[in-house]
Design an enzyme around this catalytic site. Sequence first.
Site, PDB file in Angstrom:
ATOM      1  N   CYS A   1      -0.339   0.456   9.659  1.00  0.00           N
ATOM      2  CA  CYS A   1      -0.613   1.807   9.171  1.00  0.00           C
ATOM      3  C   CYS A   1      -2.046   1.992   8.707  1.00  0.00           C
ATOM      4  CB  CYS A   1       0.371   2.150   8.044  1.00  0.00           C
ATOM      5  SG  CYS A   1       2.049   2.353   8.669  1.00  0.00           S
ATOM      6  N   HIS A   2      -2.534   1.087   7.823  1.00  0.00           N
ATOM      7  CA  HIS A   2      -3.896   1.273   7.330  1.00  0.00           C
ATOM      8  C   HIS A   2      -4.697  -0.005   7.356  1.00  0.00           C
ATOM      9  CE1 HIS A   2      -1.224   4.312   5.405  1.00  0.00           C
ATOM     10  NE2 HIS A   2      -2.135   5.110   5.925  1.00  0.00           N
ATOM     11  N   GLY A   3      -4.183  -1.027   8.063  1.00  0.00           N
ATOM     12  CA  GLY A   3      -4.980  -2.231   8.300  1.00  0.00           C
ATOM     13  C   GLY A   3      -4.961  -3.282   7.209  1.00  0.00           C
ATOM     14  N   SER A   4      -4.018  -3.246   6.296  1.00  0.00           N
ATOM     15  CA  SER A   4      -3.956  -4.319   5.293  1.00  0.00           C
ATOM     16  C   SER A   4      -3.620  -5.643   5.978  1.00  0.00           C
ATOM     17  CB  SER A   4      -2.889  -4.018   4.244  1.00  0.00           C
ATOM     18  OG  SER A   4      -3.245  -2.859   3.518  1.00  0.00           O
TER      19      SER A   4
ATOM     20  N   HIS B   1       0.854  -1.192   0.000  1.00  0.00           N
ATOM     21  CA  HIS B   1       0.000   0.000   0.000  1.00  0.00           C
ATOM     22  C   HIS B   1       0.888   1.240   0.000  1.00  0.00           C
ATOM     23  CE1 HIS B   1      -2.918   2.822   2.209  1.00  0.00           C
ATOM     24  NE2 HIS B   1      -3.279   2.786   0.941  1.00  0.00           N
TER      25      HIS B   1
END
Lengths: 439, 268, 180
Positions: C144-147, C125
């Site tokens: 960071c963004h939940g991947s 990402h």
Amino acid sequence: MSGHSTYEPKTGFTRWLDSRLPIVRLAWDSFVDFPTPKNLNYWWTFGGILAMCLGIQIVTGVVLAMHYVASGDGAFNSVEHIMRDVNYGWLIRFVHANGASMFFLAVYIHMLRGLYYGSYKAPREILWILGCVIYLLMMATGFLGYVLPWGQMSYAGAVVITSLMGALPVVGKSITTWLWGGGAVGAPTLNRFFSLHYLLPFMIAGVVVLHIWALHVPGNNNPAGVEVKSKKDTIPFHPYYTVKDGFAMVCFLILFAVFVFYMPDSLGHVDNYMPANPLQTPAHIVPEWYFLPFYAILRAVPDKLTGVLCMFGSIGLLFALPWLDTSKVKSMRYRPSARLYFLIFILVCIGLGFCGANEPDQKLISGVSGFQLLDYNLNSFVWLSRLLTTYYFVYFVVITPLLGLTEKTLPVPESISTPVLSGAAALPKGASAQAEKKG
Amino acid sequence: MLRKTTVLAAFGLALAFMGVSAHAETERPLRQVSWLFKGPFGTFAKDQGQIQRGYKVYHDVCATCHSMNLMTFGDMAGKGGPFYDPKYPNPNDNPKVKALAAEYKVADIDHDTGDATTRPATTADRFKAPFANEYAARAANGGALPPDMSLLAKAREGGPAYIYSLVTSYENAPPGVTVPAGKYYNPYFAGGLIGMPPPLRDDAVTFDDGTKATKDQEAKDVSAFLAWAAEPHQDERKQMGFSVMIYLLIFAGLLYASYKRIWRNVGH
Amino acid sequence: MANTVVDTNPHEDDPNRRDFIHIAAATAAVGAVGSIVWPLVNQMNPSADVLALASIEFDLSKVMPGMQVVVPWQGKPVFVRYRTPAEIAKAVADDNAPMKDPAPDASRHKDGKPQWLILVGVCTHLGCVPNFALGEYGGWLCPCHGSQYDTSGRIRKGPAPLNLEVPKWDFLSDTKVKIG
């Protein structure tokens, strides 16, 4: 000075741009349609060559700065990293190092052209002074740049030049400490020299813009030293001088390429391939070749402060030249006596360079024992330097002013076109050569 | 015409004087060798065997005291280098230099314990210096510092000829010169008294290619190797130079013709 | 023509005419500029010393079953994971499940040695380093963004567009690998 601009924007976009920022018009008026004397010889190509050199130094310099490390520990090795590891780093480094020498070669020829043809005389005094400013900035830039590889000679050069400031009374020691950022030349000195070396070329570029502007007000001088009288005397800069300058630039690049590819270290000094050692000075310290005459002047004078003043004075004198020269005739083409003294001046400069490359007390003529005169043997480079330095100053302060008042000049042509018409070819039918009047 | 020739003559003089630098400390001319890598068309690739043998001499004899801190093992497999092999364009794949590197152990840190440890060197590692630092080097050599050899051939007037001359010319001191203990007389060394004992003798090394290892041969080969090491891209520089000169000469010719055509009707 | 006069026959001798020689000279100039631009651009590409560090060797015996070791390679983290049979089975079972960047588990490890998974530990990402063994799929979770990545390093949930990259790697022996 060209009068009415002939630029006519043809497309919608160019008309729109021209009414908001007439930059294309400026470029057209300055470098395409600029009326240039038609008799310029190859000595006039060095302005363009210098602009090319400045461009080359800035481009290669910015690229080198991407890899160079300006710390006392890292500088020398970072230069070798550039030479060995960076793709084409060796090429960019050698172009930059030899480019500095080529830049100075071109500027000396350019200045000598100015001296010979009286290009510094009215109404081009400011043009000349701006040129002297550029020269000073170049010398500073060259000095700073040579320190950066942080080799033995880099270090020695930094020590000598910064120590010169110590000669100034009262403030000398504070200034040197301030320059060094410490008790001696060291890592802080190197770092600030790198910063200044990056800054100065852009100041040079700015002064070059002023220099070209100052040129375009009266227009170019020419080999006859006679100002342009009519349209018959000029031709448009493009394509006539763009192609001639281009040809001269490529010839210059051929010489440049010989140095870069076949003798890249010949203008440098072997000692600079040794890392700087503050505890051990090289046996023979010499600056780069383009500083040798000034080095000779500096060492010719026994007193430190007077030596420094003479060295800077030798350049400072150039600023006053437009007012030192009393001659009514611009070009030495028509001043045979001035030509002779000028030739001697050139030989003196070369001789001073030769002196700067040798040790002061070294024998000038081997095998001759000579005798002691004051502080040095007469058969030594110091006394030769003193003789040549004397001529250098006498040339500007005595000979140049007096000559203008007393010399006998050759007849100066009435205009640029006149000598052409009385020479060979290109005579339209029915025209006759005009009689040359005494100038 | 006179003015042009005189200025050109002056310029020529200037060029001649640029070659004048401070003269060598000693006056004896250097011993000359006809190197295959000298001159505008000379290359190291012409005699790769010589610089291979030179590396052997450096490795077996000189590296005992002299570091070469700027050279990596991988560099030796680059184009023009002693172990360049066209089969391995990436020098890090070259098996010969990988093997040469693996002979050495370099400092490392054990990631599990954090202790200092060692690992075999790779092509990315620099040559291992014989001494930990300058003080250790001086202590082991009577106060004298054996110079690093990475740039030695460029840091001395005469380059490989100087190294060759120095290494083959140990002599008895001339009358009137006393040689203190720990020093040796060498007419090519500045001041005449060098701290290095004569480093080479016949059969000091055995060459892999069977060349007879006379002192003279060893001296020539190691000088060539050091000349290569000082600027590994020399061959590439000269080859590019040839193309550039040809291109510029043609370009100048075209521009001259263009110039003549444009100016042909202007009286000037 | 311009604001000057030249003694020429204007029809034949316009110096601005496109004679062949001028085109040839201009072409040579363009060629020169092009060949100058290349070294100036290429010097920013990785230098020889950087390229020399392009490969590293790693001893697999350092990794415990079910664990991973993070190895620095070219300035990036590389996950060397010793997968348990359960983790392998879970990855294979999901081979045909709907996912953004479908890839069978077999394509992400070397033949016959499914337990060794070597991946570049940089979230596809925006570049953060995912955390080991967190998330629903048992693989990795990027903070960071939940991947979320599965036990084969494939993106299953979250904003990352691609699976974790499999770098070029090879066995040098049963216990040693070369990455890069």
